[in-house]
Design a protein around this motif. Structure first.
Motif, PDB file in Angstrom:
ATOM      1  N   LEU A 138       0.865  -1.186   0.000  1.00  0.00           N
ATOM      2  CA  LEU A 138       0.000   0.000   0.000  1.00  0.00           C
ATOM      3  C   LEU A 138       0.901   1.234   0.000  1.00  0.00           C
ATOM      4  N   TRP A 139       0.688   2.126  -0.981  1.00  0.00           N
ATOM      5  CA  TRP A 139       1.501   3.339  -1.072  1.00  0.00           C
ATOM      6  C   TRP A 139       0.582   4.537  -1.292  1.00  0.00           C
ATOM      7  N   PHE A 140       1.131   5.715  -1.109  1.00  0.00           N
ATOM      8  CA  PHE A 140       0.348   6.929  -1.358  1.00  0.00           C
ATOM      9  C   PHE A 140       1.272   8.144  -1.352  1.00  0.00           C
ATOM     10  N   ASN A 141       0.772   9.213  -1.911  1.00  0.00           N
ATOM     11  CA  ASN A 141       1.444  10.511  -1.833  1.00  0.00           C
ATOM     12  C   ASN A 141       0.899  11.201  -0.589  1.00  0.00           C
ATOM     13  N   ALA A 142       1.719  11.241   0.463  1.00  0.00           N
ATOM     14  CA  ALA A 142       1.252  11.817   1.730  1.00  0.00           C
ATOM     15  C   ALA A 142       1.565  13.297   1.778  1.00  0.00           C
ATOM     16  N   ARG A 143       0.595  14.056   2.277  1.00  0.00           N
ATOM     17  CA  ARG A 143       0.903  15.463   2.556  1.00  0.00           C
ATOM     18  C   ARG A 143       1.980  15.477   3.636  1.00  0.00           C
ATOM     19  N   GLU A 144       2.940  16.365   3.494  1.00  0.00           N
ATOM     20  CA  GLU A 144       4.009  16.412   4.500  1.00  0.00           C
ATOM     21  C   GLU A 144       3.457  16.625   5.902  1.00  0.00           C
ATOM     22  N   THR A 145       2.350  17.362   5.992  1.00  0.00           N
ATOM     23  CA  THR A 145       1.756  17.637   7.300  1.00  0.00           C
ATOM     24  C   THR A 145       1.129  16.389   7.936  1.00  0.00           C
ATOM     25  N   ALA A 146       0.958  15.328   7.140  1.00  0.00           N
ATOM     26  CA  ALA A 146       0.292  14.123   7.654  1.00  0.00           C
ATOM     27  C   ALA A 146       1.250  12.945   7.831  1.00  0.00           C
ATOM     28  N   THR A 147       2.537  13.139   7.506  1.00  0.00           N
ATOM     29  CA  THR A 147       3.447  11.976   7.538  1.00  0.00           C
ATOM     30  C   THR A 147       3.565  11.382   8.940  1.00  0.00           C
ATOM     31  N   GLU A 149      12.382  11.716  -2.270  1.00  0.00           N
ATOM     32  CA  GLU A 149      12.364  13.125  -1.873  1.00  0.00           C
ATOM     33  C   GLU A 149      10.935  13.674  -1.863  1.00  0.00           C
ATOM     34  N   ALA A 150      10.725  14.701  -1.058  1.00  0.00           N
ATOM     35  CA  ALA A 150       9.426  15.380  -1.066  1.00  0.00           C
ATOM     36  C   ALA A 150       9.253  16.118  -2.397  1.00  0.00           C
ATOM     37  N   MET A 195       6.298  18.714  -4.843  1.00  0.00           N
ATOM     38  CA  MET A 195       5.112  19.575  -4.815  1.00  0.00           C
ATOM     39  C   MET A 195       4.047  19.030  -5.759  1.00  0.00           C
ATOM     40  N   ILE A 196       2.823  18.875  -5.279  1.00  0.00           N
ATOM     41  CA  ILE A 196       1.702  18.647  -6.202  1.00  0.00           C
ATOM     42  C   ILE A 196       1.146  20.039  -6.474  1.00  0.00           C
ATOM     43  N   PRO A 197       1.252  20.498  -7.733  1.00  0.00           N
ATOM     44  CA  PRO A 197       0.919  21.898  -8.052  1.00  0.00           C
ATOM     45  C   PRO A 197      -0.464  22.286  -7.546  1.00  0.00           C
ATOM     46  N   ASN A 198      -0.547  23.473  -6.970  1.00  0.00           N
ATOM     47  CA  ASN A 198      -1.788  24.040  -6.421  1.00  0.00           C
ATOM     48  C   ASN A 198      -2.318  23.274  -5.213  1.00  0.00           C
ATOM     49  N   VAL A 199      -1.551  22.341  -4.681  1.00  0.00           N
ATOM     50  CA  VAL A 199      -2.013  21.634  -3.472  1.00  0.00           C
ATOM     51  C   VAL A 199      -0.985  21.887  -2.360  1.00  0.00           C
ATOM     52  N   CYS A 200       0.052  21.050  -2.230  1.00  0.00           N
ATOM     53  CA  CYS A 200       1.072  21.265  -1.202  1.00  0.00           C
ATOM     54  C   CYS A 200       2.181  20.230  -1.377  1.00  0.00           C
ATOM     55  N   MET A 201       3.182  20.282  -0.494  1.00  0.00           N
ATOM     56  CA  MET A 201       4.291  19.331  -0.556  1.00  0.00           C
ATOM     57  C   MET A 201       3.813  17.946  -0.118  1.00  0.00           C
ATOM     58  N   HIS A 202       4.309  16.951  -0.827  1.00  0.00           N
ATOM     59  CA  HIS A 202       3.955  15.557  -0.542  1.00  0.00           C
ATOM     60  C   HIS A 202       5.221  14.709  -0.503  1.00  0.00           C
ATOM     61  N   VAL A 203       5.097  13.532   0.054  1.00  0.00           N
ATOM     62  CA  VAL A 203       6.168  12.545  -0.020  1.00  0.00           C
ATOM     63  C   VAL A 203       5.515  11.162  -0.146  1.00  0.00           C
ATOM     64  N   VAL A 204       6.153  10.274  -0.903  1.00  0.00           N
ATOM     65  CA  VAL A 204       5.600   8.922  -1.054  1.00  0.00           C
ATOM     66  C   VAL A 204       5.798   8.156   0.251  1.00  0.00           C
ATOM     67  N   MET A 205       4.739   7.479   0.682  1.00  0.00           N
ATOM     68  CA  MET A 205       4.839   6.602   1.866  1.00  0.00           C
ATOM     69  C   MET A 205       4.292   5.226   1.489  1.00  0.00           C
TER      70      MET A 205
END
Ligand SMILES: CC(C)(COP(=O)(O)OP(=O)(O)OC[C@H]1O[C@@H](n2cnc3c(N)ncnc32)[C@H](O)[C@@H]1OP(=O)(O)O)[C@@H](O)C(=O)NCCC(=O)NCCS
Length: 154
Positions: free
Chosen positions: A115-124, A137-138, A140-150
């Motif tokens: 199970l994987w996902f693009n996590a918002r950095e604020t939710a990691t 690496e973290a 940016m999803i444009p117009n949303v916010c920074m993400h990182v794969v988890m």
């Protein structure tokens, strides 16, 4: 199937894609067209959508979609998308309920699944509590916010 949370009026059950849109919109894409809350794969037969309810009110959603990420070698992969709990109902274990119920259903589907996902950095840190790890690496999803794969092997 309906699952109740111990010592809480909350319950989680499977819902349709369309039922997730108002909460995705309010929590994840506020002020954006509803169209942005409709994800590819929402209507696939392998996709699972869950809703968390308190007193018959839908207050949180999460969707699990069969989708492979080339970052991983696993042959069987699902992506978590649209994890969202209404602000006034956050920190009441509804996110946990939506995550654990999704994991349970995926484990029942297949013996081994990544199970994987693009996590918002604020939710990691939320996901780390449930043994998810970050990869790469973290970004940016444009117009949303920074993400990182988890990810986690279920
Ligand atoms: C992230 C989110 C889904 C978590 O749902 P929630 O119902 O608030 O979380 P829970 O109450 O189940 O949290 C379980 C535990 O994780 C903690 N936690 C929740 N959100 C956290 C966060 N963003 N960072 C660190 N810890 C967090 C809670 O405090 C709780 O800890 P406790 O067991 O010590 O009390 C929810 O806050 C949300 O919708 N946030 C905005 C949208 C978002 O970021 N979605 C995720 C996109 S990847």
């Amino acid at each position: 199937m309906t699952v109740h949370l111990k010592n809480s009026p909350a319950l989680v059950r499977q819902i349709s894609a369309a039922e997730t849109y108002p909460i995705r919109s309010r929590v994840l894409r506020p002020g954006k067209p509803l169209q942005e809350c409709i994800f590819e794969g929402d209507e696939s037969t392998s996709t699972l959508h869950f809703g968390a309810y308190i007193d018959d009110k839908l207050v949180g959603v999460a969707s699990y979609m069969e989708n492979s990420n080339p970052m991983f070698d696993a042959t069987s992969q699902y992506q978590l998308r649209g994890m969202a709990v209404l602000p006034e109902f956050q920190k009441k274990k509804l996110g946990e309920l939506l995550l654990l119920e999704g994991e349970k259903n995926l484990r029942e589907k297949r013996s081994s699944i990544l199970l994987w996902f693009n996590a918002r950095e604020t939710a990691t840190d939320f996901y780390k509590r449930y043994d998810y790890s970050t990869k790469g690496e973290a970004f940016m999803i444009p117009n949303v916010c920074m993400h990182v794969v988890m990810f986690k092997e279920l």
